[in-house]
Design an enzyme around this catalytic site. Structure first.
Site, short mmCIF file in Angstrom:
data_model
loop_
_atom_site.label_atom_id
_atom_site.label_comp_id
_atom_site.label_asym_id
_atom_site.label_seq_id
_atom_site.Cartn_x
_atom_site.Cartn_y
_atom_site.Cartn_z
N CYS A 128 1.13 3.59 -2.91
CA CYS A 128 2.17 4.59 -2.60
C CYS A 128 1.52 5.96 -2.37
O CYS A 128 0.56 6.32 -3.04
CB CYS A 128 3.15 4.71 -3.75
SG CYS A 128 3.97 3.19 -4.22
N ASN A 190 -3.63 -5.38 -1.05
CA ASN A 190 -2.40 -4.95 -0.41
C ASN A 190 -2.65 -4.96 1.10
O ASN A 190 -3.72 -5.34 1.56
CB ASN A 190 -2.00 -3.56 -0.92
CG ASN A 190 -0.49 -3.35 -0.91
OD1 ASN A 190 0.20 -3.84 -0.02
ND2 ASN A 190 0.01 -2.63 -1.89
#
Length: 300
Positions: A128, A190
């Site tokens: 994030c 990710n």
């Protein structure tokens, strides 16, 4: 023959779990998949407040995968605890809650809110953007990785998995930072940052311009990073990135992953997870392997 694996004291009946953001909280997929057969269900990312996500279009197909810029759309922790957790508790599979945030305080608020909930582990999504640091992802700065891991660990009542971003120069540097901060487990990778341009409309295929690349196209990168990290840290690893078959899962396990997460493949075949579990059993029978632990990190 045993397929049980252990992640920081949490025993899974097998090493196959879902990747966050590709399985919701299991409700949609429960029509196709017996959730009781999975090692764990990893939920979609949940934040301290509802997030609307990014403007559309936010998904685009690519060769061997897909790009997404969903923007971690989620209903927030309160709705999640009232609606999604009771559903998941009907099953005996392990529950891993993925946590996202824009500041360290955001993450910690969710972690504290989950402290009294009957879950098994938390996976902290540090890809994030950190709004206090100009939008650089938490996971792209080793000092930030160690700091947020330490803050989360102070407040966590459950084992903490730190999910690493591959969009870095040296993945082992980030892994060591997370371990130094007290991470119990690491999950990787990710998505890789990518872009697609619509040549007919002469504009970006995704409104966000860039998106996260996932699917078979990223698997060789993911296997390489899991191998590197497995040889750099002592904590267990959950491997992910383009897993669609038992053979894919085995690559990650042999490279050093204790467990694996299946993501994008769920969209094209909702039965993928259970097919992989069956495939792992067949492999173990074929090669007369009594304990799947014999395979973890067997390639050096």
């Amino acid at each position: 023959m045993s397929m049980k694996v252990n992640l920081a004291g949490v025993q899974l009946q097998n090493p196959v779990m879902t990747a966050s953001g590709t399985f919701g909280s299991g409700t949609e997929y429960s029509e196709f998949v017996d959730l009781n057969r999975l090692g764990a269900v990893v939920t979609k990312g949940v934040a301290n407040t509802p997030w609307p996500g990014n403007p559309t279009p936010r998904i685009a197909e690519t060769c061997g995968g897909m790009l997404n810029a969903i923007g971690l759309q989620n209903p927030g922790i309160d709705v999640f605890c009232e609606r999604d957790l009771p559903f998941l508790r009907q099953f005996h599979t392990r529950i891993i809650v993925n946590v996202c945030g824009r500041t360290t305080e955001d993450y910690c608020e969710v972690v504290e809110r989950l402290s009294d909930e009957a879950i098994d582990m938390m996976e902290i999504n540090i890809s994030c953007p950190n709004v206090k640091e100009g939008g650089i992802a938490f996971g792209q700065n080793p000092k930030a990785v160690e700091a947020i891991t330490a803050e989360v660990k102070k407040r966590a009542k459950h084992p903490v998995i730190m999910k690493l971003s591959p969009n870095v120069t040296d993945i082992t540097e980030m892994a060591k930072a997370a371990e130094a901060g007290g991470a119990d487990v690491l999950s990787l990778i990710n998505t890789l940052t990518g872009m697609k341009i619509d040549v007919n409309r002469r504009t970006f295929a995704i409104a966000n311009k860039t998106g996260g690349l996932s699917g078979p196209a990223i698997k060789p990168v993911a296997v390489r990073m899991v191998y590197q990290v497995a040889n750099a840290v002592k904590v267990p690893i959950i491997g992910m990135g383009g897993i669609a078959t038992a053979e894919d899962a085995l690559e990650f396990i042999l490279a050093g992953a204790t467990a694996v997460s299946v993501g994008t493949a769920n969209f094209t075949n909702p039965y993928t997870t259970t097919e992989i579990i069956d495939g792992l059993e067949e492999y173990m029978k074929k090669y007369r392997i009594e304990d799947i632990g014999e395979l973890i990190g067997a390639v050096r």
